[in-house]
Design a protein around this motif. Structure first.
Motif, short mmCIF file in Angstrom:
data_model
loop_
_atom_site.label_atom_id
_atom_site.label_comp_id
_atom_site.label_asym_id
_atom_site.label_seq_id
_atom_site.Cartn_x
_atom_site.Cartn_y
_atom_site.Cartn_z
N UNK A 1 52.11 49.95 46.89
CA UNK A 1 51.66 51.25 46.53
C UNK A 1 50.48 50.91 45.33
N UNK A 2 50.63 51.31 44.18
CA UNK A 2 49.58 51.13 43.18
C UNK A 2 49.16 49.62 43.10
N UNK A 3 49.67 48.66 43.21
CA UNK A 3 49.41 47.44 43.19
C UNK A 3 48.74 46.80 44.63
N UNK A 4 48.41 47.80 45.48
CA UNK A 4 47.98 47.31 46.79
C UNK A 4 46.49 46.58 46.65
N UNK A 5 45.76 47.39 45.88
CA UNK A 5 44.10 46.79 45.59
C UNK A 5 44.04 45.44 45.00
N UNK A 6 45.07 45.30 44.09
CA UNK A 6 45.01 43.83 43.47
C UNK A 6 45.79 42.57 44.27
N UNK A 7 46.25 43.12 45.36
CA UNK A 7 46.89 42.25 45.98
C UNK A 7 45.95 41.85 47.32
N UNK A 8 45.11 42.88 47.61
CA UNK A 8 44.03 42.44 48.63
C UNK A 8 42.91 41.36 47.78
N UNK A 9 42.82 41.59 46.42
CA UNK A 9 41.89 40.79 45.69
C UNK A 9 42.49 39.33 45.76
N UNK A 10 43.73 39.29 45.49
CA UNK A 10 44.38 38.21 45.33
C UNK A 10 44.38 37.09 46.65
N UNK A 11 44.17 37.91 47.82
CA UNK A 11 44.20 37.15 49.01
C UNK A 11 42.62 36.86 49.59
N UNK A 12 41.87 37.73 48.91
CA UNK A 12 40.20 37.53 49.39
C UNK A 12 39.57 36.26 48.98
N UNK A 13 39.55 35.31 50.23
CA UNK A 13 38.84 34.18 50.12
C UNK A 13 37.35 34.12 49.82
N UNK A 14 36.79 35.44 50.02
CA UNK A 14 35.43 35.65 50.17
C UNK A 14 35.10 35.46 48.46
N UNK A 15 35.83 35.89 47.84
CA UNK A 15 35.54 35.69 46.21
C UNK A 15 35.92 34.50 45.71
N UNK A 16 35.24 34.11 44.61
CA UNK A 16 35.47 32.96 44.05
C UNK A 16 36.82 33.20 43.02
N UNK A 17 37.36 31.92 42.71
CA UNK A 17 38.53 32.04 41.94
C UNK A 17 38.51 32.92 40.51
N UNK A 18 37.00 32.81 40.05
CA UNK A 18 37.17 33.49 38.56
C UNK A 18 36.80 34.90 38.97
N UNK A 19 36.19 35.25 40.19
CA UNK A 19 36.07 36.74 40.42
C UNK A 19 37.50 37.46 40.92
N UNK A 20 38.37 36.60 41.45
CA UNK A 20 39.65 37.26 42.00
C UNK A 20 40.48 37.25 40.56
N UNK A 21 40.54 36.33 39.71
CA UNK A 21 41.11 36.26 38.45
C UNK A 21 40.93 37.40 37.76
N UNK A 22 39.64 37.72 37.36
CA UNK A 22 39.14 38.78 36.70
C UNK A 22 39.30 40.15 37.00
N UNK A 23 39.29 40.22 38.37
CA UNK A 23 39.26 41.57 38.92
C UNK A 23 40.88 41.90 39.15
#
Length: 306
Positions: free
Chosen positions: A149-171
């Protein structure tokens, strides 16, 4: 069969635990996060096994009572099924889950076998939860948006390996802060949120000042800038990184918003957040002195944010 052990019931309970885990992570309560994340994985793993065959969650020791219970031919005196570790092991045997040391660590932290010092280890296991849930949902023909539900976009970021660790964490932090901000106004008129966003931090104790630290002569600027999560005014700390004859250049190193509880530590995190530090309210010129031996006076010209 006992309805509480049906695949549908286990999936529903897994969803509830997963949402609690995300709330815990957003509040930076990482021990509670590990607890609820471990429960979510266990329930979901059992849901997959039950969907394949209910007897797959029976313990392979003791009497056959639970076997008949799950088969619907006998009511067990005590309902007992396998634990999280065994459920994961069976799913690996069936080639549904891969060997993952981080998933093993999550279950160990949840069970109290391993201790995440200061929550540091548990904090970094959010992507492990997200990836495990994603794999198991596919076996249940259940969708990520429906589960998260509302957490889906955050979960997509968590598993997106195209972003750096800092980018994932901050987003992820920004999305968590937005949800926390919205939760604080749940049930209240929209005008209440709008009114709070208009309150200037100076009215509640924040001041735009420059303060010396006598020990190392380091100067820090306390200012305000739009919060990248909720849009209110966040508290921004900066320090001079260079001077010329006409101006001083500042670098932001800490940001915290009292409205949504977003906190960013370090120039890299602030840059990754997209915070518009150029709009930070800082003094245009300062003439500052403080008592030391010998007496020192400092003059700073116009300031610019880096």
């Amino acid at each position: 069969m006992d309805d509480s052990l049906s695949s549908t019931s286990l999936l529903r309970n897994a969803k509830r635990a997963a949402h609690k885990a995300m709330d815990d992570h957003g509040r930076r309560d990482y021990d509670e996060f590990a607890l609820h994340a471990g429960v979510a994985v266990e329930k979901l793993a059992k849901a997959v096994l039950v969907a394949m065959n209910p007897i797959y969650i029976v313990e392979m020791r003791g009497s056959a009572e639970m076997l008949f219970h799950l088969g619907g031919h006998l009511t067990a005196s005590k309902v007992r099924t396998i634990g999280a570790s065994e459920a994961i092991t069976r799913l690996r045997t069936l080639k549904i889950l891969k060997v993952d040391t981080k998933l093993d660590l999550l279950i160990e932290v949840r069970n109290g076998v391993a201790h995440a010092s200061g929550g540091v280890q548990a904090k970094g296991l959010l992507s492990t939860l997200a990836e495990s849930v994603d794999t198991l949902l596919k076996r249940l023909d259940s969708s990520g948006p429906e589960f998260w539900e509302r957490w889906y976009s955050a979960v997509l970021v968590a598993i997106d390996r195209h972003r750096s660790e800092i980018q994932r964490d901050v987003e992820i932090r920004i999305k968590q802060a937005r949800h926390l901000f919205d939760d604080r106004f749940e049930g209240l008129p929209e005008t209440a949120k709008e009114a709070v966003l208009k309150v200037h931090p100076r009215d509640v104790g924040f001041r735009s000042t420059m303060s010396p630290r006598a020990a190392d002569r380091l100067l820090t600027f306390s200012s305000e800038t739009p919060c990248p999560a909720c849009g209110g005014l966040a508290h921004l700390m900066s320090t001079p990184i260079g001077t010329t004859g006409t101006h001083t250049e500042l670098s932001a190193f800490w940001l915290r918003c009292r409205l949504c509880d977003l906190e960013l530590d370090g120039a890299d995190q602030i840059a990754a957040s997209g915070a518009d530090v150029e709009k930070a309210q800082v003094p245009t010129s300062i003439d500052l002195s403080w008592d030391v031996t010998p007496h020192t006076a400092l003059e700073v010209g116009p300031t610019y944010m880096d």
